[in-house]
Design an enzyme around this catalytic site. Structure first.
Site, PDB file in Angstrom:
ATOM      1  N   CYS A 560       0.827  -1.209   0.000  1.00  0.00           N
ATOM      2  CA  CYS A 560       0.000   0.000   0.000  1.00  0.00           C
ATOM      3  C   CYS A 560       0.860   1.257   0.000  1.00  0.00           C
ATOM      4  O   CYS A 560       0.448   2.298  -0.528  1.00  0.00           O
ATOM      5  CB  CYS A 560      -0.948   0.002   1.193  1.00  0.00           C
ATOM      6  SG  CYS A 560      -0.144  -0.199   2.793  1.00  0.00           S
ATOM      7  N   CYS A 703      31.356  39.088  12.780  1.00  0.00           N
ATOM      8  CA  CYS A 703      31.757  39.987  11.691  1.00  0.00           C
ATOM      9  C   CYS A 703      30.704  40.111  10.596  1.00  0.00           C
ATOM     10  O   CYS A 703      30.914  40.833   9.617  1.00  0.00           O
ATOM     11  CB  CYS A 703      33.071  39.507  11.080  1.00  0.00           C
ATOM     12  SG  CYS A 703      32.920  37.947  10.165  1.00  0.00           S
ATOM     13  N   HIS A 835      -1.215   1.520   7.455  1.00  0.00           N
ATOM     14  CA  HIS A 835      -1.785   1.419   6.115  1.00  0.00           C
ATOM     15  C   HIS A 835      -1.683   2.774   5.430  1.00  0.00           C
ATOM     16  O   HIS A 835      -1.796   3.824   6.074  1.00  0.00           O
ATOM     17  CB  HIS A 835      -3.251   0.975   6.189  1.00  0.00           C
ATOM     18  CG  HIS A 835      -3.917   0.853   4.860  1.00  0.00           C
ATOM     19  ND1 HIS A 835      -3.416   0.058   3.841  1.00  0.00           N
ATOM     20  CD2 HIS A 835      -5.049   1.423   4.353  1.00  0.00           C
ATOM     21  CE1 HIS A 835      -4.200   0.145   2.787  1.00  0.00           C
ATOM     22  NE2 HIS A 835      -5.201   0.978   3.064  1.00  0.00           N
TER      23      HIS A 835
END
Length: 884
Positions: A560, A703, A835
């Site tokens: 699935c 910086c 699923h």
């Protein structure tokens, strides 16, 4: 006269913008009459500069003529519908002026109210790529591409009536006849069709304005053609009186328009209708802009930090112990914010609760029925085998969790309403009673939720036992299977005995001679021969009235995860059209690791999904091929759909990576250089659709030195907030693209380790934006185990705005920044048992459908957003109908 003409123009503009077409028409005509008289003055040449300064140049007056033409056409249509005579002009050729006369008085025209909606003048002279594509489908448009000849040869439209007017041939002041004489033979034939086509469209690389800059090729070509781009006789007479006649023998059927965004925009929206979609933009002299792009954030204070977002946007999320619902609810109440001053009317809250309870009760009934069937099957010992029932229960449980959150929201609404009642002078007993009824139903729903939670835990416990038993279970061999090899061994023994002479022993076997090989001889190179199309096993189930693209995919044993991703890709219209039309065959690479097999199987499967004949099919061949190249996809174990999608995208890109991209200029930006290094000067349709680029900026806090690196992506993986049950997608985006403090960064300017801030931005937006939600995380209390975040994420179905997250350079491109959702890959359950399904919006039907393995069903738009959402598919590409 100049002042009078200026006042007439201003007045006409006011009438036009105010929607009064009659007065606008009359005043515009007076303006052009006055302009005509000015040009006739003997001292016009001496005062030409003053005239241009006050009334505008030639291009400005052309725009006014375009507006007048639109107004005249609109008036003609409206009066024709109303049966009224139109204001027809009478041209005085002797005096060179135009006078407006009509059987309807000017006063009546001026005072009559406009009955239709005013014309939209905002895009006058432009045509969108979508409109151009539609006209190309109808073969009613002539497209003049005025890019350079070399750029046109590199990439151009595949449309039969599109041709190149090279920018190097376009010279200001030349006539249409002279330009035609410079064109090639095929271009001359197309050029001659400009008077018979319904519309003529001009295109360059990226012009977005109907009035392009005067020094550009498209502006010059427009100047050559547009002198007679007027189909209204009286306006054309005035125009020819004032301006030169570059193209006097052609009358166009409609105004000439410019493609909005040019070829750059069209190639992004319709790449399959261009010869080389991977073409790069021609380099312009914009060194100053490139310098600015090197500095993404001039100040550290311009960067929004992640900790600021967390504290500002997210509510605290309690740790809910699902085994003790009452404790969880008490914890939830403790973290809720104080009610705000505004509250919904109680009638609206009651209505929302009725709708919610109806849906929740339906879900409860389906879950109870599924649970009873599951218990019967468990008693019979076959519950694990019925995967469909298990998957259905997981989806119903997921919706049940969403309903719990909805019940909490209603409770907050009632609390807010009750707080508001305390501040009001008059309190209706009916409203108080309604609030009590809502609270009572909320509490009743909470008790049901507690019962359902206990049932869910029992189901999960029994299923875990069944899974463990199945894992260690080895079925005994059947008697027939055991008897067959024994019989074969017996028969072989008898055959060997029959070879012996009675009383004779078998001689000992002589040692076999070891074969030798001449390793100096190399095998001949394998000749690849074209064979007939292979026969694939789709195991189709024929259906009746199955819509194209609405075919399901069989579950071949926990596949699935694969089915969900394939359905999302199948509902990507540009990719599907690329596969169905067999265009992909022209770009298959046979020299990569997968030998072009993955794209062949994906294309074959998509064709089956879109033939409209089958209810469902099987993806056995594709599964076999991907299993050859990645062993985790071979077995029947559940896999992660995101992992499959990422690997599949790389395979598909590699299978189609045959589009050679030549470096067209010496100097390229750091972003383009990183893109070329990633693609290795070979691109693919998959790259053009799904791949983007992230810019990672690190800025020194001491910086302010910036350092940037670039990385390509096929999907964005976003963290879900750890302290929120309900969240918004834009909040996850804000977290992902916010600043993050890092320590020990080697600053190239300070020459030492410094604290710095790291910030991500999108330097290249893809047409299809795939967003992955990080729901799974390592369980700190259990090594090797994973937990799942069940956050309910609210995401837009339309108008996902990505502009806040793009880099400075990308913000100046014509690439659309607003996306529409068209597919969702969902995950239900946990890592141990889950699923996948897909929600997809069909391009052919304009509706949402649910793809649950072999079952495809319609889906209400309100159900697209859920806590099961795992991968989101967005696009800015226009909807595309897929023809059979």
């Amino acid at each position: 006269m100049l002042n009078t003409a200026r006042k007439l123009y201003v007045t006409a503009e006011e009438h036009r913008l105010g929607g009064d077409e009659e007065l606008a028409y009359i005043t515009y005509m007076k303006y052009f009459n006055m302009l005509n008289e000015i040009h006739k003055k003997s001292d016009y040449i001496a005062h030409k500069a003053a005239v241009r300064q006050m009334l505008g140049d030639t291009e400005a007056n052309r725009r006014i003529m375009d507006a007048l033409e639109v107004i005249t056409n609109s008036l003609s249509r409206r009066y024709a519908l109303q049966g009224k005579p139109t204001a027809e002009p009478i041209v005085d050729f002797v005096n060179g002026r135009t006078v407006v006369e009509s059987s309807t008085s000017t006063k009546t025209l001026a005072t009559q109210q406009q009955q239709q909606q005013p014309t939209d003048f905002s895009r006058l002279g432009l045509i969108s790529c979508q409109e151009l594509y539609q006209r190309m489908q109808g073969k009613s448009v002539l497209v003049m591409d005025c890019r350079s000849g070399s750029d046109y040869e590199t990439s151009h439209l595949t449309y039969y009536c599109a041709f190149n007017v090279p920018e190097e041939l376009i010279v200001p002041g030349m006539s249409a006849g002279k330009l035609q004489a410079r064109l090639g033979s095929s271009a001359k034939a197309s050029w001659a069709a400009r008077s018979v086509k319904d519309s003529v469209v001009l295109m360059d690389w990226n012009t977005k304005d109907a009035q392009p800059a005067a020094n550009t090729a498209i502006a010059t070509l427009l100047d050559i053609l547009k002198n007679v781009n007027i189909t209204i006789p009286h306006v054309r007479i005035i125009y020819k009186t004032i301006y030169l006649q570059w193209d006097p023998d052609v009358t166009y059927r409609s105004p000439i328009t410019i493609v909005e965004g040019g070829y750059e925009y069209f190639i992004m929206m319709y790449p399959t209708h261009c010869t080389n979609p991977s073409v790069q933009a021609p380099k312009q002299n914009n060194n100053d802009i490139d310098t600015i792009d090197d500095i993404e954030y001039p100040s550290i204070y311009d960067i929004t930090m992640r900790e600021d977002i967390n504290s500002r946007d997210f509510k605290a999320r309690p740790d809910i112990n699902r085994a003790s619902k009452q404790a969880a609810l008490r914890t939830y109440e403790q973290v809720q914010p104080k009610p705000s001053a505004q509250a919904k009317p109680i009638a609206e809250i009651v209505r929302e609760q009725e709708e919610f309870l109806q849906l929740a009760e339906q879900n409860d009934a389906q879950l109870d029925n599924a649970f009873e069937l599951w218990k019967r099957q468990t008693a019979q010992g076959d519950a694990v085998e019925n995967q469909e029932l298990h998957y259905k229960i997981l989806q119903l449980e997921s919706r049940q969790q969403d309903f719990i959150l909805e019940n909490h929201r209603l409770r907050d609404e009632v609390t807010r309403y009750k707080e508001q009642l305390k501040t009001e002078q008059k309190i209706s007993s009916k409203d108080v009673e309604a609030a009590r009824s809502v609270e009572s139903k909320i509490q009743e729903r909470q008790r049901l939720d507690e019962q359902h939670e206990l049932e869910r835990q029992e189901r999960e416990r029994q299923l875990a036992i069944a899974r463990e038993a199945k894992r260690h279970y080895k079925p005994p061999p059947s008697p027939a299977a055991v008897k067959k090899p024994l019989d074969e061994i017996h028969n072989l023994s008898e055959n060997l005995d029959s070879l012996r002479t009675p009383g004779q022993e078998m001689p000992p076997l002589e040692p076999m001679e070891r074969p030798t090989f001449d390793r100096a001889m190399k095998p001949l190179q394998r000749q690849v021969e074209k064979t007939a199309a292979r026969v694939r096993d789709f195991s189709p189930v024929v259906g009746q009235n199955v819509g194209r693209g609405l075919t399901g995919l069989k579950n071949l044993g926990n596949t699935c995860y694969m089915n969900s991703i394939l359905q999302c890709l199948s509902n990507t219209p540009q990719l599907t059209e690329y596969c169905i039309s067999d265009k992909y065959r022209n770009y298959i690479s046979r020299s990569n690791s997968t030998n072009g097999q993955v794209i062949e199987e994906v294309a074959a499967l998509i064709k089956e999904l879109w033939n409209g004949q089958y209810k469902c099919v099987a993806s056995r061949d594709l599964r076999y091929v991907v299993g050859q190249y990645q062993k985790i996809f071979r077995g029947v174990d559940q896999q992660d759909s995101h992992e499959f999608l990422t690997i599949l995208m790389d395979w598909l890109h590699s299978d189609l990576q045959t589009l050679h991209v030549a470096r067209q200029r010496e100097t390229i930006s750091a972003s383009e250089k990183a893109w070329l290094e990633f693609t290795k000067a070979k691109e693919s349709m998959i790259l053009h659709l799904f791949y983007g680029q992230i810019k990672s900026t690190v800025k020194c806090v001491a910086c302010n030195k910036e350092s940037a690196t670039y990385e390509c992506f096929s999907n964005l993986s976003l963290e879900l907030p750890p302290n929120s049950n309900v969240c918004q997608l834009n909040q996850c985006m804000d977290m992902y693209f916010s600043g993050e403090r890092i320590q020990g960064w080697n600053c190239p300017n300070c020459k030492t380790k410094r604290d710095a801030i790291k910030k991500l931005d999108i330097s290249k937006l893809p047409p299809v934006l795939v967003v992955h939600l990080k729901r799974f995380y390592a369980d700190p209390s259990n090594t090797g185990a994973y937990m799942k975040k069940q956050n309910y994420l609210r995401f837009p179905l339309e108008n996902l705005e990505m502009a806040p997250y793009i880099a400075r350079a990308e913000s100046r491109t014509v690439t659309p920044k607003t996306y529409q959702l068209y597919a969702v890959s969902n995950h239900y359950g946990t890592m141990e048992g889950g699923h996948y399904t897909a929600f997809c919006k069909s391009a052919n039907y304009g509706k949402w459908f649910k793809f649950d393995d072999q079952i495809v069903s319609s889906l209400d738009t309100s159900n697209v957003v859920s806590s099961a959402a795992y991968i989101l598919f967005y696009t800015w590409l226009p909807p595309m109908q897929l023809s059979p």
